[in-house]
Design a protein around this motif. Structure first.
Motif, PDB file in Angstrom:
ATOM      1  N   GLY A 169       0.990  -1.215   0.079  1.00 52.95           N
ATOM      2  CA  GLY A 169      -0.014   0.001  -0.112  1.00 52.95           C
ATOM      3  C   GLY A 169       0.928   1.250   0.101  1.00 52.95           C
ATOM      4  O   GLY A 169       1.866   1.292   0.820  1.00 52.95           O
ATOM      5  N   ILE A 170       0.755   2.001  -0.791  1.00 50.33           N
ATOM      6  CA  ILE A 170       1.570   3.472  -1.240  1.00 50.33           C
ATOM      7  C   ILE A 170       0.815   4.567  -1.066  1.00 50.33           C
ATOM      8  O   ILE A 170      -0.381   4.434  -1.695  1.00 50.33           O
ATOM      9  N   ASN A 171       0.853   5.439  -0.343  1.00 49.13           N
ATOM     10  CA  ASN A 171       0.259   6.888  -0.290  1.00 49.13           C
ATOM     11  C   ASN A 171       0.824   7.633  -1.452  1.00 49.13           C
ATOM     12  O   ASN A 171       1.796   8.100  -1.406  1.00 49.13           O
ATOM     13  N   VAL A 172      -0.070   7.868  -2.444  1.00 45.77           N
ATOM     14  CA  VAL A 172       0.589   8.620  -3.573  1.00 45.77           C
ATOM     15  C   VAL A 172       0.072   9.815  -3.735  1.00 45.77           C
ATOM     16  O   VAL A 172       0.885  10.990  -3.545  1.00 45.77           O
ATOM     17  N   VAL A 184       2.130  10.693  11.629  1.00 43.08           N
ATOM     18  CA  VAL A 184       2.930   9.658  11.082  1.00 43.08           C
ATOM     19  C   VAL A 184       2.871   9.088   9.745  1.00 43.08           C
ATOM     20  O   VAL A 184       3.582   8.661   9.208  1.00 43.08           O
ATOM     21  N   ALA A 185       1.890   9.794   8.900  1.00 47.83           N
ATOM     22  CA  ALA A 185       1.586   9.288   7.634  1.00 47.83           C
ATOM     23  C   ALA A 185       2.203  10.417   6.586  1.00 47.83           C
ATOM     24  O   ALA A 185       1.781  11.573   6.919  1.00 47.83           O
ATOM     25  N   THR A 186       2.658  10.077   5.306  1.00 51.76           N
ATOM     26  CA  THR A 186       2.855  11.089   4.503  1.00 51.76           C
ATOM     27  C   THR A 186       2.287  10.695   2.874  1.00 51.76           C
ATOM     28  O   THR A 186       2.103   9.281   3.022  1.00 51.76           O
ATOM     29  N   SER A 187       2.421  11.220   2.094  1.00 54.84           N
ATOM     30  CA  SER A 187       2.292  10.704   0.791  1.00 54.84           C
ATOM     31  C   SER A 187       3.405  11.282  -0.042  1.00 54.84           C
ATOM     32  O   SER A 187       3.983  12.160  -0.133  1.00 54.84           O
ATOM     33  N   VAL A 188       3.501  10.688  -1.519  1.00 52.58           N
ATOM     34  CA  VAL A 188       4.442  11.103  -2.417  1.00 52.58           C
ATOM     35  C   VAL A 188       4.052  12.476  -2.882  1.00 52.58           C
ATOM     36  O   VAL A 188       5.037  13.475  -2.943  1.00 52.58           O
TER      37      VAL A 188
END
Ligand code: BTN
Length: 287
Positions: A169-172, A184-188
């Motif tokens: 799973g990739i946050n794009v 804690v989360a980031t995206s491309v």
């Protein structure tokens, strides 16, 4: 003539809508020569691509080919490790599960998580010349925040592996995250300011996965790959908290060994941590 190069207005990004489809994915795969992918099963929406893979295996095990790729634009029950959920909104992320059926001991299946992590880091390098690191065993980290998670599941008897399902799973293209995830989360997109066509990233991850997987199949371990993995690992020489159920201990993370186990130092002696049900995090936070 006075030609001025216009900077793309951030407002334009709001109109970027990356549409995924079986056809998009197939043509990106063929551009990258990913011919080890035998079948693509695409969903606009599903519960979880890992669950879809497992269900296909349960219903028609013979028909589930080695190299089947399940992809969803949106997951309603995206799963993370240790019973956690994985936020999977439409249009923004890569949610895919690669099914493999290698003839290997089930004890080696967890190494696929590490190989997939290396492949994701290589994809980021290729697309953005952007350095990401691996938080052993399954998170890819950009600027101290998680940009990708990997969940490998398998079906096996003690000495026979039926299949491995490697969920990535990739946050794009996310421009924000729910409040509970934002620290804690980031995206491309948040890291690079660029929106990206997910099908191209999918094909690139798979291209690099195959590269590392072939090396793994030659040695049946991570002996050739561990040096590169160790150079990507964010935990190296950090104080970490190793959590296993209700128990936890503090140690200094050192490196991974040939089997992908994390070697930590505790009170001057080295100790092996197996990825199974363990969570490793920084003593003072996520990394
Ligand atoms: C984790 O962060 O603990 C692992 C997250 C894995 C998420 C991916 S998204 C595609 C596949 N389907 C799932 O339900 N989970 C994995």
């Amino acid at each position: 003539m006075n030609t001025k190069i216009q900077k793309t207005s951030p407002a334009l990004f709001h109109h970027f809508r990356d549409v995924l489809s079986t056809q998009e994915i197939l043509s990106a795969l063929s551009r990258e020569h990913c011919n080890f992918i035998q079948k693509v099963v695409y969903f606009d929406e599903t519960d979880s691509t890992n669950t879809r893979a497992k269900q296909a295996a349960a219903q028609k095990p013979q028909e589930l080919l080695d190299g089947t790729l399940f992809v969803a634009d949106k997951q309603t029950a995206g799963k993370g490790r240790l019973g956690r959920s994985f936020d999977s909104p439409s249009g923004l992320g890569i949610f895919m599960t690669l099914v493999l059926k290698p003839v290997i001991s089930p004890s080696k299946a967890s190494m696929m998580t590490l190989i997939a992590g290396m492949a994701v880091c290589r994809m980021f390098q290729e697309f953005y010349a952007f350095d990401t690191h691996i938080k052993w065993p399954n998170d890819i980290v950009a600027n101290g925040k998680k940009v990708c998670g990997i969940l490998t599941e398998m079906s096996a008897t003690p000495d026979c592996l039926h299949y491995i399902a490697i969920g990535i799973g990739i946050n794009v293209n996310n421009s924000s995250f729910p409040k509970e995830l934002s620290s804690v989360a980031t995206s491309v997109f948040l890291e690079t300011g660029k929106m990206e066509q997910r099908s191209l990233m999918i094909a690139s991850v798979l291209k690099y996965f195959k590269y590392y997987y072939d090396i793994f199949l030659q040695t049946m371990d991570l002996s050739v790959l561990k040096q590169e993995y160790n150079s990507l690992m964010i935990n190296t020489n950090k104080n970490v908290l190793v959590i296993h159920g209700n128990e936890s201990f503090e140690a200094v993370a050192k490196y991974i060994d040939d089997d992908g186990e994390l070697i930590v130092e505790q009170n001057g002696s080295l100790r092996k941590v197996m990825s199974g049900e363990v969570s490793v995090r920084g003593v003072y936070g996520y990394v």
